[in-house]
Design an enzyme around this catalytic site. Sequence first.
Site, PDB file in Angstrom:
ATOM      1  N   TYR A 298      -1.754  -1.234  10.519  1.00  0.00           N
ATOM      2  CA  TYR A 298      -1.764  -1.345   9.054  1.00  0.00           C
ATOM      3  C   TYR A 298      -0.456  -0.807   8.469  1.00  0.00           C
ATOM      4  O   TYR A 298       0.179  -1.447   7.630  1.00  0.00           O
ATOM      5  CB  TYR A 298      -2.971  -0.577   8.522  1.00  0.00           C
ATOM      6  CG  TYR A 298      -3.268  -0.762   7.052  1.00  0.00           C
ATOM      7  CD1 TYR A 298      -4.047  -1.826   6.616  1.00  0.00           C
ATOM      8  CD2 TYR A 298      -2.799   0.141   6.098  1.00  0.00           C
ATOM      9  CE1 TYR A 298      -4.355  -1.987   5.265  1.00  0.00           C
ATOM     10  CE2 TYR A 298      -3.098  -0.015   4.752  1.00  0.00           C
ATOM     11  CZ  TYR A 298      -3.869  -1.080   4.343  1.00  0.00           C
ATOM     12  OH  TYR A 298      -4.161  -1.236   3.002  1.00  0.00           O
TER      13      TYR A 298
ATOM     14  N   SER B 295       0.875  -1.182   0.000  1.00  0.00           N
ATOM     15  CA  SER B 295       0.000   0.000   0.000  1.00  0.00           C
ATOM     16  C   SER B 295       0.910   1.228   0.000  1.00  0.00           C
ATOM     17  O   SER B 295       2.103   1.110   0.316  1.00  0.00           O
ATOM     18  CB  SER B 295      -0.831  -0.018   1.294  1.00  0.00           C
ATOM     19  OG  SER B 295      -1.406   1.246   1.546  1.00  0.00           O
TER      20      SER B 295
HETATM   21  P1  NAD Z   1     -11.423  -6.233   0.428  1.00  0.00           P
HETATM   22  O1  NAD Z   1     -11.977  -6.101   1.801  1.00  0.00           O
HETATM   23  O2  NAD Z   1     -12.280  -5.953  -0.766  1.00  0.00           O
HETATM   24  O3  NAD Z   1     -10.802  -7.693   0.206  1.00  0.00           O
HETATM   25  C1  NAD Z   1     -10.027  -8.314   1.191  1.00  0.00           C
HETATM   26  C2  NAD Z   1      -9.948  -9.775   0.870  1.00  0.00           C
HETATM   27  O4  NAD Z   1      -9.179 -10.424   1.904  1.00  0.00           O
HETATM   28  C3  NAD Z   1     -11.318 -10.469   0.846  1.00  0.00           C
HETATM   29  O5  NAD Z   1     -11.324 -11.488  -0.139  1.00  0.00           O
HETATM   30  C4  NAD Z   1     -11.395 -11.092   2.241  1.00  0.00           C
HETATM   31  O6  NAD Z   1     -12.278 -12.204   2.311  1.00  0.00           O
HETATM   32  C5  NAD Z   1      -9.955 -11.500   2.422  1.00  0.00           C
HETATM   33  N1  NAD Z   1      -9.594 -11.741   3.820  1.00  0.00           N
HETATM   34  C6  NAD Z   1      -9.736 -10.918   4.887  1.00  0.00           C
HETATM   35  N2  NAD Z   1      -9.309 -11.540   6.001  1.00  0.00           N
HETATM   36  C7  NAD Z   1      -8.893 -12.778   5.620  1.00  0.00           C
HETATM   37  C8  NAD Z   1      -8.344 -13.880   6.308  1.00  0.00           C
HETATM   38  N3  NAD Z   1      -8.133 -13.863   7.633  1.00  0.00           N
HETATM   39  N4  NAD Z   1      -8.047 -14.993   5.603  1.00  0.00           N
HETATM   40  C9  NAD Z   1      -8.273 -15.053   4.269  1.00  0.00           C
HETATM   41  N5  NAD Z   1      -8.768 -14.025   3.561  1.00  0.00           N
HETATM   42  C10 NAD Z   1      -9.075 -12.905   4.238  1.00  0.00           C
HETATM   43  O7  NAD Z   1     -10.121  -5.300   0.434  1.00  0.00           O
HETATM   44  P2  NAD Z   1      -9.203  -4.719  -0.725  1.00  0.00           P
HETATM   45  O8  NAD Z   1      -9.316  -3.250  -0.670  1.00  0.00           O
HETATM   46  O9  NAD Z   1      -9.411  -5.425  -1.997  1.00  0.00           O
HETATM   47  O10 NAD Z   1      -7.767  -5.082  -0.124  1.00  0.00           O
HETATM   48  C11 NAD Z   1      -6.908  -6.044  -0.666  1.00  0.00           C
HETATM   49  C12 NAD Z   1      -5.478  -5.689  -0.303  1.00  0.00           C
HETATM   50  O11 NAD Z   1      -5.135  -4.436  -0.894  1.00  0.00           O
HETATM   51  C13 NAD Z   1      -5.229  -5.550   1.192  1.00  0.00           C
HETATM   52  O12 NAD Z   1      -3.979  -6.114   1.525  1.00  0.00           O
HETATM   53  C14 NAD Z   1      -5.217  -4.045   1.394  1.00  0.00           C
HETATM   54  O13 NAD Z   1      -4.462  -3.672   2.495  1.00  0.00           O
HETATM   55  C15 NAD Z   1      -4.581  -3.601   0.098  1.00  0.00           C
HETATM   56  N6  NAD Z   1      -4.823  -2.198  -0.244  1.00  0.00           N
HETATM   57  C16 NAD Z   1      -6.097  -1.739  -0.433  1.00  0.00           C
HETATM   58  C17 NAD Z   1      -6.273  -0.411  -0.752  1.00  0.00           C
HETATM   59  C18 NAD Z   1      -7.624   0.169  -1.004  1.00  0.00           C
HETATM   60  O14 NAD Z   1      -7.723   1.400  -1.153  1.00  0.00           O
HETATM   61  N7  NAD Z   1      -8.672  -0.605  -1.090  1.00  0.00           N
HETATM   62  C19 NAD Z   1      -5.171   0.446  -0.866  1.00  0.00           C
HETATM   63  C20 NAD Z   1      -3.907  -0.065  -0.657  1.00  0.00           C
HETATM   64  C21 NAD Z   1      -3.745  -1.388  -0.358  1.00  0.00           C
END
Ligand code: NAD
Length: 260
Positions: free
Chosen positions: A155, A142
């Site tokens: 985080y 991120s």
């Molecule tokens: P999201 O909530 O849409 O998806 C998260 C996924 O992780 C889901 O499939 C969920 O079921 C799974 N998950 C959560 N806990 C789990 C566990 N204990 N075991 C197995 N699976 C688990 O979130 P997202 O925004 O798509 O995030 C995905 C990644 O991208 C994360 O690592 C997040 O930190 C990173 N990220 C997101 C953003 C953003 O703006 N959305 C920005 C930077 C980084």
Amino acid sequence: MTTHTLKGKTALVTGSTSGIGLGIAKSLAQQGANIVLNGFGDHAGPQAEVAALGVQTAYHGADMSKASEIEAMMKFAAEKFGGVDILVNNAGIQHVANVEDFPIERWDAIIAINLSSAFHTSRLALPYMKQQNWGRIINVASVHGLVGSAQKSAYVAAKHGIVGLTKVTALETASTGVTCNAICPGWVLTPLVQKQVDAKALTLKISNEEATKMLLGEKEPSMQFTTPEELGELAVFFCSKAAQNVRGVAWNMDGGWTAK
Ligand code: NAD
């Protein structure tokens, strides 16, 4: 664009039932890679979306906070497809609170899911990748792997940690056909971020639209969300031959967030 450059490869994407993980899984499938999905919630729908792209799919519901379940998932993937060629460490959660109020259980969960899980999947995937002399590890970090934001201690610590893990993994594989890189998105409108928009709207008693504008305006000069599809294309690039000497980078796609 579908060119099937990854035909015959198997990609395991953690947290791919939603958001960024599902976007990356679909981009890799468009290039012909078989996909092992993982994550909570409905998995039949996402699995059908990926299978519709004409590749083989499998699903394992391992909880990424548990090393024993991660071991079972990696074993399952090897039995199903022979091994994992492309590992995308994407599963992640968020919790927002000041350090002194941060629940210990949330701290432990974020470090386990957002950081330690990538250590476990990587240590289990690397022997096969090294044996094949080809592999790609893509860690979804991120912008918070590069800079901090108030109230996101666990985080930010986990994401800085995964950028460090990326560098060390890249160094340990530097003379092989295995590469390891990190992707550092800014805001992506997924359920993880929608919760933060909703919280802002509720606290400040403003509309969803105003809260979205405020969220973007605080951080992203582009005033635009990055999409899961754009991140998927970056993952495809990391898997390409042209990227064989891209090693240990933390590549941001953040609308200028960290350029300020
Ligand atoms: P999201 O909530 O849409 O998806 C998260 C996924 O992780 C889901 O499939 C969920 O079921 C799974 N998950 C959560 N806990 C789990 C566990 N204990 N075991 C197995 N699976 C688990 O979130 P997202 O925004 O798509 O995030 C995905 C990644 O991208 C994360 O690592 C997040 O930190 C990173 N990220 C997101 C953003 C953003 O703006 N959305 C920005 C930077 C980084």
